[in-house]
Every structure is written in structure tokens, then in C-alpha cells.
Design an enzyme around this catalytic site. Structure first.
Site, short mmCIF file in Angstrom:
data_model
loop_
_atom_site.label_atom_id
_atom_site.label_comp_id
_atom_site.label_asym_id
_atom_site.label_seq_id
_atom_site.Cartn_x
_atom_site.Cartn_y
_atom_site.Cartn_z
N LYS A 293 0.92 -1.18 -0.03
CA LYS A 293 -0.10 -0.19 -0.02
C LYS A 293 1.00 1.37 -0.06
O LYS A 293 0.77 2.23 -0.58
CB LYS A 293 -0.94 0.07 1.25
CG LYS A 293 -1.93 -0.98 1.05
CD LYS A 293 -2.77 -1.41 2.51
CE LYS A 293 -3.92 -2.63 1.92
NZ LYS A 293 -4.77 -2.88 3.06
N ASP B 222 -11.11 2.38 3.72
CA ASP B 222 -11.44 1.00 3.49
C ASP B 222 -13.02 0.80 3.45
O ASP B 222 -13.36 -0.36 3.20
CB ASP B 222 -10.86 0.32 4.90
CG ASP B 222 -9.69 -0.25 4.82
OD1 ASP B 222 -9.47 -0.92 3.71
OD2 ASP B 222 -8.80 -0.39 5.66
N GLN C 133 -4.90 -1.67 9.50
CA GLN C 133 -4.82 -3.10 8.88
C GLN C 133 -5.16 -3.90 9.72
O GLN C 133 -4.95 -3.99 11.02
CB GLN C 133 -3.21 -3.19 8.64
CG GLN C 133 -3.32 -4.57 7.87
CD GLN C 133 -3.55 -4.68 6.47
OE1 GLN C 133 -3.60 -3.36 5.83
NE2 GLN C 133 -4.14 -5.58 5.85
N1 GUN Z 1 -6.87 -7.33 6.23
C1 GUN Z 1 -7.37 -7.69 5.16
N2 GUN Z 1 -7.81 -7.17 4.03
C2 GUN Z 1 -7.86 -5.77 4.40
C3 GUN Z 1 -8.20 -4.65 3.81
O1 GUN Z 1 -8.68 -4.25 2.75
N3 GUN Z 1 -8.22 -3.47 4.68
C4 GUN Z 1 -7.53 -3.68 5.84
N4 GUN Z 1 -7.56 -2.52 6.75
N5 GUN Z 1 -7.06 -4.67 6.63
C5 GUN Z 1 -7.37 -5.89 5.96
#
Ligand code: GUN
Length: 249
Positions: free
Chosen positions: A22, A89, A66
Site C-alpha cells: 500500500k 477502507d 490494517q
Molecule cells: N485485512 C485484510 N484485508 C484488509 C483490507 O482491505 N483493509 C484492511 N485495513 N485490513 C485488511
């Protein structure tokens, strides 16, 4: 300039890889990013204090925490603390509700990436049998909603579904979000179906693989996504889209 704050708590290796990807994407497209790597022992109160600070900073347009979080921290409490206008998100209940009624600022990154792949491949879910395997808040449930918005006839399957194979065999568009390597085998797939693999698993040899038995299924379907290199990069692309959008809100 859009700015993304990425929070990671603890040292889950998969989360570390996702967070690095990211940050790399931000650098590639000229988005400012900062990482907040917190130790596993961080308290819920400490994490909430960080989120409140980030909510108040003008140069931070998006905040991403995350998941998964360590067991002693409530994900629900944390997601609720993120300003919905910075929730790139789309996990905050306000944004989840907005998606339900089809009036939203952000779409959740993975389901939105799947829809983009379908659209860009010239496939229209309108009137089609769409089957989603998995009912998580991050993928399964919002994926079903987005397919419904695209006028698909949508079924959600899960671990308690009886006669799973009979249901998946009806699918013109099959989305697998199970979290089990090689869960979807050729006998579960209709000839000519579109198969989207959201899985991110490690097999017995430690190799990254999806939920679908790619080799067994690929000759049977009209289109299929690989793992890695299918849905994963789309998730990141949609996160970048949401971050830019957040800066304009
Ligand atoms: N853990 C697994 N997929 C994601 C996601 O798309 N965003 C976040 N913040 N955590 C995750």
C-alpha cells in the site's frame, strides 16, 4: 496532495506485506503516506488516541488500520473511531450503511476491485446468477451488495450451506472468498463461468495460492483471475482511488 496514514499493530507477516504494498503504491502515484507501526502490546486507548490525532490532521485524507488487530483490541471500537470521511477502507458502519442504500463516498477496496475487473473484461452481471462463497464483512457481504447493485441475481454461500456444489454450479459469475487453498474445484464450476479468486492462502509448500484450484478450473471457465496478480493489485488500486477521493471530500 492526498495523504494516507497506514496503521499496523503487531507483526503479522501477511499484514506487513499488504502494508508495504500500500505504501509502495502511494509512492508510485505521488500520494503522501505515513506508517504508524505499533507494537503488539499497544492498548486500545493508545490506538484510539492515535486515530483521534489523525482524524484532526488536515494533510491526512485517509486512515487505514490494517486488520486483523490483536485480540485485546476491539476492531468494532477502532473502526467506529475513524472519521467516516477518512475511512478509505469503507469499514465504518456509516459507510457500510451508505453502501447498502447505494449512496456512498467510498466502496470497500476488494469488492470494488472485483467489480472493476468484471466490468473491464466486458462482462455484465445484469440478470446473471452471481454466487459469492464467503460472508465476511470485508469481502463476502459487500461483494454481494455490489453485484446486486449491478443487477445480478445474487446468492451468498458459507460454511453452513447445504449442497454447496449445487449452488456454485449455477453461477455465471463465481466469487470465492473462503480463505482455504484449492477449495473451489472443477466439479463446482459451470462450463463457461467467470471465476474470481479473492483467496490469499499459503499451501503446504508455503507458496501463495488462492481459493480456486486454478489448474483444474482454468480450461472450464470463460475467465479466471490468478493468485497472485489478480484481485490483489486491484484492491490496492481501489485504495488509491479512495484516498484521492477522500482528499476531495
Ligand atoms: N485485512 C485484510 N484485508 C484488509 C483490507 O482491505 N483493509 C484492511 N485495513 N485490513 C485488511
Amino acid at each position: 496532495m492526498p495523504g494516507l496514514a497506514v496503521i499496523i499493530v503487531g507483526d503479522d507477516p501477511a499484514s506487513r506485506v499488504y502494508v508495504n504494498n500500500k505504501k509502495k503504491a502511494c509512492a508510485e502515484i505521488g500520494v503522501y503516506s505515513e506508517e504508524h507501526a505499533l507494537p503488539h502490546e499497544t492498548t486500545e486507548e493508545e490506538l484510539l488516541a492515535l486515530i483521534r490525532e489523525l482524524n484532526g490532521r488536515k494533510e491526512i485524507s485517509g486512515i487505514l488500520c490494517q486488520l486483523p488487530l490483536p485480540k485485546h483490541i476491539s476492531e468494532e471500537t477502532i473502526l467506529l473511531a475513524i472519521d467516516p470521511k477518512k475511512d478509505v477502507d469503507a469499514f465504518h458502519p456509516v459507510n457500510v450503511g451508505k453502501i447498502m442504500i447505494g449512496d456512498y463516498d467510498f466502496l470497500p477496496c476488494t469488492p470494488a476491485g472485483v467489480m472493476e475487473l468484471i466490468k473491464e473484461s466486458g462482462i455484465d452481471p445484469k440478470g446473471k446468477e452471481c454466487v459469492v462463497i464467503g460472508r465476511s464483512n470485508i469481502v463476502g457481504k459487500p461483494q454481494a451488495m455490489l453485484l446486486l447493485h449491478a443487477h445480478g441475481t445474487v446468492t451468498i454461500c458459507h460454511s453452513k450451506t447445504e449442497n454447496l456444489k449445487e449452488v456454485t454450479k449455477r453461477a455465471d459469475i463465481l466469487v470465492a472468498a473462503v480463505g482455504k487453498a484449492n477449495f473451489v474445484t472443477a466439479d463446482m464450476v459451470k462450463e463457461g463461468a467467470v471465476v474470481i479468486d479473492v483467496g490469499m492462502n499459503r499451501n503446504a509448500e508455503g507458496k501463495l495460492c488462492g481459493d480456486v484450484d486454478f489448474e483444474g478450473v482454468k480450461d472450464k471457465c470463460a475467465a479466471i483471475t490468478p493468485v497472485p496478480g489478480g484481485v490483489g493489485p486491484m484492491t490496492i488500486a481501489m485504495l488509491m482511488k479512495n484516498t484521492v477521493k477522500a482528499a476531495l471530500l
